[in-house]
Write an enzyme that holds these catalytic residues in place. Structure first.
Site, PDB file in Angstrom:
ATOM      1  N   LYS A  56      29.467 -68.628 -87.904  1.00  9.56           N
ATOM      2  CA  LYS A  56      28.769 -69.065 -88.887  1.00  9.56           C
ATOM      3  C   LYS A  56      28.784 -70.725 -89.115  1.00  9.56           C
ATOM      4  CE  LYS A  56      28.555 -65.232 -91.965  1.00  9.56           C
ATOM      5  NZ  LYS A  56      28.853 -64.525 -93.319  1.00  9.56           N
ATOM      6  N   ALA A  72      33.837 -68.619 -93.666  1.00  9.62           N
ATOM      7  CA  ALA A  72      34.602 -67.474 -93.943  1.00  9.62           C
ATOM      8  C   ALA A  72      33.717 -66.211 -93.979  1.00  9.62           C
ATOM      9  CB  ALA A  72      34.651 -67.762 -95.588  1.00  9.62           C
ATOM     10  N   ASP A  73      34.306 -64.992 -93.644  1.00 15.79           N
ATOM     11  CA  ASP A  73      33.752 -63.790 -93.791  1.00 15.79           C
ATOM     12  C   ASP A  73      34.655 -62.911 -94.118  1.00 15.79           C
ATOM     13  OD1 ASP A  73      31.920 -61.427 -93.046  1.00 15.79           O
ATOM     14  OD2 ASP A  73      30.615 -62.956 -92.552  1.00 15.79           O
ATOM     15  N   GLN A  74      33.966 -61.534 -94.529  1.00 20.44           N
ATOM     16  CA  GLN A  74      34.992 -60.515 -94.890  1.00 20.44           C
ATOM     17  C   GLN A  74      34.270 -59.210 -94.104  1.00 20.44           C
ATOM     18  OE1 GLN A  74      35.357 -59.105 -99.152  1.00 20.44           O
ATOM     19  NE2 GLN A  74      37.480 -59.832 -98.724  1.00 20.44           N
TER      20      GLN A  74
END
Length: 196
Positions: A56, A72-74
């Site tokens: 991203k 950021a990712d989760q």
């Protein structure tokens, strides 16, 4: 001060940065997560969070080489399986019944780039222990949870009504929300976004 961009459309991540008085801009990345998940299906759920964050952030960083850009990712892992957000709220009951009385893992991945080059990568895992809630509670929860049922992979907003689903957590509050703030602020100080 160094220009800082959040390459995410996540409202909760933007809120965390605003509440911490961190100056930033939002430039959402248009990367298709489903393509990356299909191409990198070999990754563990933990590593997938970082992979998605890096994917991203890269195009936004290349388009804005003067700035520090954060991706950021989760991801959520239950029984070793990577789970996705639910496409419709009607599927939330089955998801929550599967989670009832069991732990799951939330993996946060952060990638900070400048001019397309990695400056910092970070991963953090939180363990969430779901309590053995009653069917009556589940009915009430599903009636009142609203947008959280499809907005987050676990069908809950930890910072809201979803907090009643849990008996205990192991991990940082901000990491559970998807943006480990303390390690991020340390690196932002090191790179001139925040004062030392």
């Amino acid at each position: 001060m160094t220009r800082f961009i959040l390459a995410s459309g996540s409202q909760i991540r933007a809120d965390i940065l605003r509440q911490a008085h961190i100056p930033f801009e939002i430039i959402k990345s248009d990367v298709d997560e489903s393509v990356i998940k299909a191409e990198r299906a070999d990754l563990s759920p933990r590593d997938m969070a970082l992979c998605l964050a890096e994917a991203k952030v890269e195009p936004v960083s290349l388009a804005h080489p003067d700035a520090l850009v954060l991706g950021a990712d989760q991801t959520m892992e239950l029984d070793g399986e990577l789970l996705d957000k639910l496409p419709q709220a009607s599927l939330a009951r089955a998801r929550l019944e599967r989670m009832r009385g069991r732990p799951h893992f939330l993996h946060s991945g952060l990638a900070l780039l400048r001019a397309g080059q990695p400056v910092w990568r970070y991963q953090q895992t939180s363990t969430i222990h779901v309590r053995g809630f009653s069917d009556a509670f589940l009915d009430q929860y599903l009636e009142n949870a609203g947008f959280a049922l499809t907005a987050s992979v676990g069908a809950y907003a930890y910072e809201g009504l979803g907090s009643q689903l849990f008996e205990r957590v192991e991990g940082d509050y901000y990491a559970i929300l998807g943006l480990p703030l303390l390690p991020l602020t340390a690196v932002l100080r090191d790179h001139g976004v925040l004062q030392q």
